[in-house]
Scaffold this motif. Structure first.
Motif, PDB file in Angstrom:
ATOM      1  N   MET A   1     -16.380   9.615 -24.740  1.00 46.30           N
ATOM      2  CA  MET A   1     -17.008   8.602 -23.769  1.00 46.30           C
ATOM      3  C   MET A   1     -17.204   7.207 -24.493  1.00 46.30           C
ATOM      4  O   MET A   1     -17.286   6.262 -23.558  1.00 46.30           O
ATOM      5  N   ARG A   2     -17.877   7.228 -25.652  1.00 43.67           N
ATOM      6  CA  ARG A   2     -18.335   6.027 -26.348  1.00 43.67           C
ATOM      7  C   ARG A   2     -16.924   5.173 -26.313  1.00 43.67           C
ATOM      8  O   ARG A   2     -16.830   3.967 -26.129  1.00 43.67           O
ATOM      9  N   LEU A   3     -15.843   5.591 -26.740  1.00 46.46           N
ATOM     10  CA  LEU A   3     -14.462   5.271 -26.871  1.00 46.46           C
ATOM     11  C   LEU A   3     -14.133   4.582 -25.545  1.00 46.46           C
ATOM     12  O   LEU A   3     -13.606   3.399 -25.559  1.00 46.46           O
ATOM     13  N   ILE A   4     -14.213   5.148 -24.517  1.00 48.49           N
ATOM     14  CA  ILE A   4     -13.959   4.703 -23.118  1.00 48.49           C
ATOM     15  C   ILE A   4     -14.661   3.474 -22.789  1.00 48.49           C
ATOM     16  O   ILE A   4     -14.111   2.490 -22.171  1.00 48.49           O
ATOM     17  N   GLY A   5     -15.934   3.701 -22.784  1.00 52.04           N
ATOM     18  CA  GLY A   5     -16.870   2.643 -22.497  1.00 52.04           C
ATOM     19  C   GLY A   5     -16.825   1.213 -23.687  1.00 52.04           C
ATOM     20  O   GLY A   5     -16.753   0.387 -22.799  1.00 52.04           O
ATOM     21  N   ASN A   6     -16.405   1.529 -24.709  1.00 48.15           N
ATOM     22  CA  ASN A   6     -16.182   0.355 -25.550  1.00 48.15           C
ATOM     23  C   ASN A   6     -14.612  -0.328 -25.061  1.00 48.15           C
ATOM     24  O   ASN A   6     -14.706  -1.650 -25.094  1.00 48.15           O
ATOM     25  N   ILE A   7     -13.860   0.590 -24.802  1.00 44.78           N
ATOM     26  CA  ILE A   7     -12.627  -0.133 -24.469  1.00 44.78           C
ATOM     27  C   ILE A   7     -12.776  -0.839 -23.006  1.00 44.78           C
ATOM     28  O   ILE A   7     -12.333  -2.161 -22.993  1.00 44.78           O
ATOM     29  N   ILE A   8     -13.320  -0.254 -22.036  1.00 42.40           N
ATOM     30  CA  ILE A   8     -13.487  -0.950 -20.749  1.00 42.40           C
ATOM     31  C   ILE A   8     -14.381  -2.183 -20.918  1.00 42.40           C
ATOM     32  O   ILE A   8     -14.119  -3.307 -20.531  1.00 42.40           O
ATOM     33  N   GLY A  53     -22.540   3.347 -28.510  1.00 45.36           N
ATOM     34  CA  GLY A  53     -22.869   4.146 -29.801  1.00 45.36           C
ATOM     35  C   GLY A  53     -23.491   3.446 -30.693  1.00 45.36           C
ATOM     36  O   GLY A  53     -23.795   4.044 -31.832  1.00 45.36           O
ATOM     37  N   LYS A  54     -24.038   2.236 -30.583  1.00 49.63           N
ATOM     38  CA  LYS A  54     -24.622   1.285 -31.873  1.00 49.63           C
ATOM     39  C   LYS A  54     -25.931   0.743 -30.815  1.00 49.63           C
ATOM     40  O   LYS A  54     -26.012   0.691 -29.861  1.00 49.63           O
ATOM     41  N   GLN A  55     -26.734   0.421 -31.881  1.00 49.85           N
ATOM     42  CA  GLN A  55     -28.102  -0.341 -31.418  1.00 49.85           C
ATOM     43  C   GLN A  55     -28.357  -1.271 -32.512  1.00 49.85           C
ATOM     44  O   GLN A  55     -28.049  -1.156 -33.452  1.00 49.85           O
ATOM     45  N   THR A  56     -29.181  -2.215 -32.002  1.00 48.76           N
ATOM     46  CA  THR A  56     -29.777  -3.082 -33.086  1.00 48.76           C
ATOM     47  C   THR A  56     -31.115  -2.987 -33.554  1.00 48.76           C
ATOM     48  O   THR A  56     -31.906  -2.143 -32.598  1.00 48.76           O
ATOM     49  N   ILE A  57     -31.501  -2.896 -34.644  1.00 49.30           N
ATOM     50  CA  ILE A  57     -32.683  -2.444 -35.195  1.00 49.30           C
ATOM     51  C   ILE A  57     -33.238  -3.396 -36.372  1.00 49.30           C
ATOM     52  O   ILE A  57     -32.334  -4.124 -36.941  1.00 49.30           O
ATOM     53  N   SER A  58     -34.489  -3.668 -36.252  1.00 51.96           N
ATOM     54  CA  SER A  58     -34.984  -4.532 -37.271  1.00 51.96           C
ATOM     55  C   SER A  58     -34.914  -4.102 -38.805  1.00 51.96           C
ATOM     56  O   SER A  58     -34.786  -2.745 -39.202  1.00 51.96           O
ATOM     57  N   ARG A  59     -34.458  -4.884 -39.873  1.00 49.79           N
ATOM     58  CA  ARG A  59     -34.089  -4.395 -40.965  1.00 49.79           C
ATOM     59  C   ARG A  59     -35.373  -3.869 -41.682  1.00 49.79           C
ATOM     60  O   ARG A  59     -35.502  -2.852 -42.373  1.00 49.79           O
ATOM     61  N   LYS A  60     -36.605  -4.431 -41.230  1.00 50.81           N
ATOM     62  CA  LYS A  60     -37.852  -4.023 -41.809  1.00 50.81           C
ATOM     63  C   LYS A  60     -38.145  -2.535 -41.190  1.00 50.81           C
ATOM     64  O   LYS A  60     -38.758  -1.836 -42.077  1.00 50.81           O
ATOM     65  N   GLY A 125     -33.071 -10.920 -38.605  1.00 52.41           N
ATOM     66  CA  GLY A 125     -33.682  -9.953 -39.073  1.00 52.41           C
ATOM     67  C   GLY A 125     -33.242  -8.717 -38.393  1.00 52.41           C
ATOM     68  O   GLY A 125     -33.790  -7.708 -38.789  1.00 52.41           O
ATOM     69  N   GLN A 126     -32.275  -8.645 -37.617  1.00 52.04           N
ATOM     70  CA  GLN A 126     -31.766  -7.415 -36.912  1.00 52.04           C
ATOM     71  C   GLN A 126     -30.454  -6.891 -37.551  1.00 52.04           C
ATOM     72  O   GLN A 126     -29.724  -7.897 -38.265  1.00 52.04           O
ATOM     73  N   THR A 127     -30.204  -5.665 -37.642  1.00 51.84           N
ATOM     74  CA  THR A 127     -28.827  -5.199 -38.096  1.00 51.84           C
ATOM     75  C   THR A 127     -28.674  -4.461 -37.151  1.00 51.84           C
ATOM     76  O   THR A 127     -29.179  -3.840 -36.251  1.00 51.84           O
ATOM     77  N   VAL A 128     -27.229  -4.046 -36.948  1.00 51.46           N
ATOM     78  CA  VAL A 128     -26.819  -3.103 -36.225  1.00 51.46           C
ATOM     79  C   VAL A 128     -26.340  -1.595 -36.803  1.00 51.46           C
ATOM     80  O   VAL A 128     -25.878  -1.770 -37.977  1.00 51.46           O
ATOM     81  N   VAL A 129     -26.624  -0.588 -36.371  1.00 49.59           N
ATOM     82  CA  VAL A 129     -26.608   0.703 -36.862  1.00 49.59           C
ATOM     83  C   VAL A 129     -26.065   1.485 -35.709  1.00 49.59           C
ATOM     84  O   VAL A 129     -26.151   1.421 -34.550  1.00 49.59           O
ATOM     85  N   SER A 130     -25.525   2.870 -36.075  1.00 49.96           N
ATOM     86  CA  SER A 130     -25.324   3.778 -34.989  1.00 49.96           C
ATOM     87  C   SER A 130     -26.468   4.324 -34.256  1.00 49.96           C
ATOM     88  O   SER A 130     -27.741   4.074 -34.816  1.00 49.96           O
ATOM     89  N   ASN A 131     -26.343   4.935 -33.266  1.00 46.82           N
ATOM     90  CA  ASN A 131     -27.273   5.376 -32.467  1.00 46.82           C
ATOM     91  C   ASN A 131     -28.222   6.601 -33.021  1.00 46.82           C
ATOM     92  O   ASN A 131     -29.338   6.695 -33.254  1.00 46.82           O
ATOM     93  N   GLU A 132     -27.299   7.125 -34.028  1.00 53.75           N
ATOM     94  CA  GLU A 132     -28.065   8.437 -34.655  1.00 53.75           C
ATOM     95  C   GLU A 132     -29.050   7.875 -35.831  1.00 53.75           C
ATOM     96  O   GLU A 132     -30.230   8.487 -36.259  1.00 53.75           O
ATOM     97  N   VAL A 133     -28.484   6.718 -36.509  1.00 52.07           N
ATOM     98  CA  VAL A 133     -29.295   6.109 -37.525  1.00 52.07           C
ATOM     99  C   VAL A 133     -30.541   5.558 -36.955  1.00 52.07           C
ATOM    100  O   VAL A 133     -31.738   5.804 -37.495  1.00 52.07           O
ATOM    101  N   ALA A 134     -30.537   4.778 -36.205  1.00 50.54           N
ATOM    102  CA  ALA A 134     -31.617   4.331 -35.360  1.00 50.54           C
ATOM    103  C   ALA A 134     -32.483   5.236 -34.821  1.00 50.54           C
ATOM    104  O   ALA A 134     -34.021   5.200 -35.142  1.00 50.54           O
ATOM    105  N   ASP A 135     -32.154   6.477 -34.224  1.00 49.14           N
ATOM    106  CA  ASP A 135     -33.148   7.321 -33.634  1.00 49.14           C
ATOM    107  C   ASP A 135     -33.703   8.275 -34.961  1.00 49.14           C
ATOM    108  O   ASP A 135     -34.769   8.353 -34.998  1.00 49.14           O
TER     109      ASP A 135
END
Length: 151
Positions: A1-8, A53-60, A125-135
């Motif tokens: 589903m992520r792949l389809i969402g990202n392509i669209i 499938g990704k989120q931004t999160i503070s590096r702190k 101060g933000q970085t991008v990680v996968s949803n799993e890492v952020a959670d």
């Protein structure tokens, strides 16, 4: 589903907004003083191309320690950023969100644009990680806070 969402997403506007982010990054790098903003532009621009499938999160929050971009200098940098470019990127994402929200199918894309509009106001101060890492990071921090409260 992520792949389809990202392509669209990529085909229906993500490509344009990612290029705009990269354009601001190139301008920032040309000024030399703007290199920290330029770095953030390229990170968030890459995220803007394929956000599902990704989120931004503070590096702190992610690393558990402050760095130059998450402290006082990062705050000052974000304030300058809002005045110079952040407001324009936020407006672009909000207008894109409104256009996407006109259809039921576009609502998930509108939500992503709103998330990107928020990030465009304070990218340093933000970085991008996968949803799993952020959670996992947020769960770990919550567990640590709960342990402190119990002791």
């Amino acid at each position: 589903m992520r792949l389809i969402g990202n392509i669209i997403w990529f085909l229906l506007g993500g490509f344009i907004m990612g290029l705009i982010w990269w354009g601001f990054g190139i301008i920032a790098f040309c000024t030399i003083v703007g290199i920290p903003w330029g770095r953030s532009c390229f990170v968030i621009g890459q995220f803007s191309f394929f956000p599902f499938g990704k989120q931004t999160i503070s590096r702190k929050e992610l690393l558990g320690k402050s760095d130059i971009g998450t402290g006082t200098l990062g705050l000052i940098g974000n304030i300058i950023w809002i005045l110079v470019a952040g407001i324009w990127l936020a407006i672009g994402h909000i207008l894109s969100a409104v256009a996407c929200a006109l259809t039921i199918i576009g609502i998930p894309f509108a939500i992503q644009h709103i998330k990107l509009a928020v990030v465009s106001l304070a990218p340093v101060g933000q970085t991008v990680v996968s949803n799993e890492v952020a959670d996992a990071t947020r769960r770990s921090r919550a567990d640590q806070e709960l342990s402190k409260m119990r002791s």
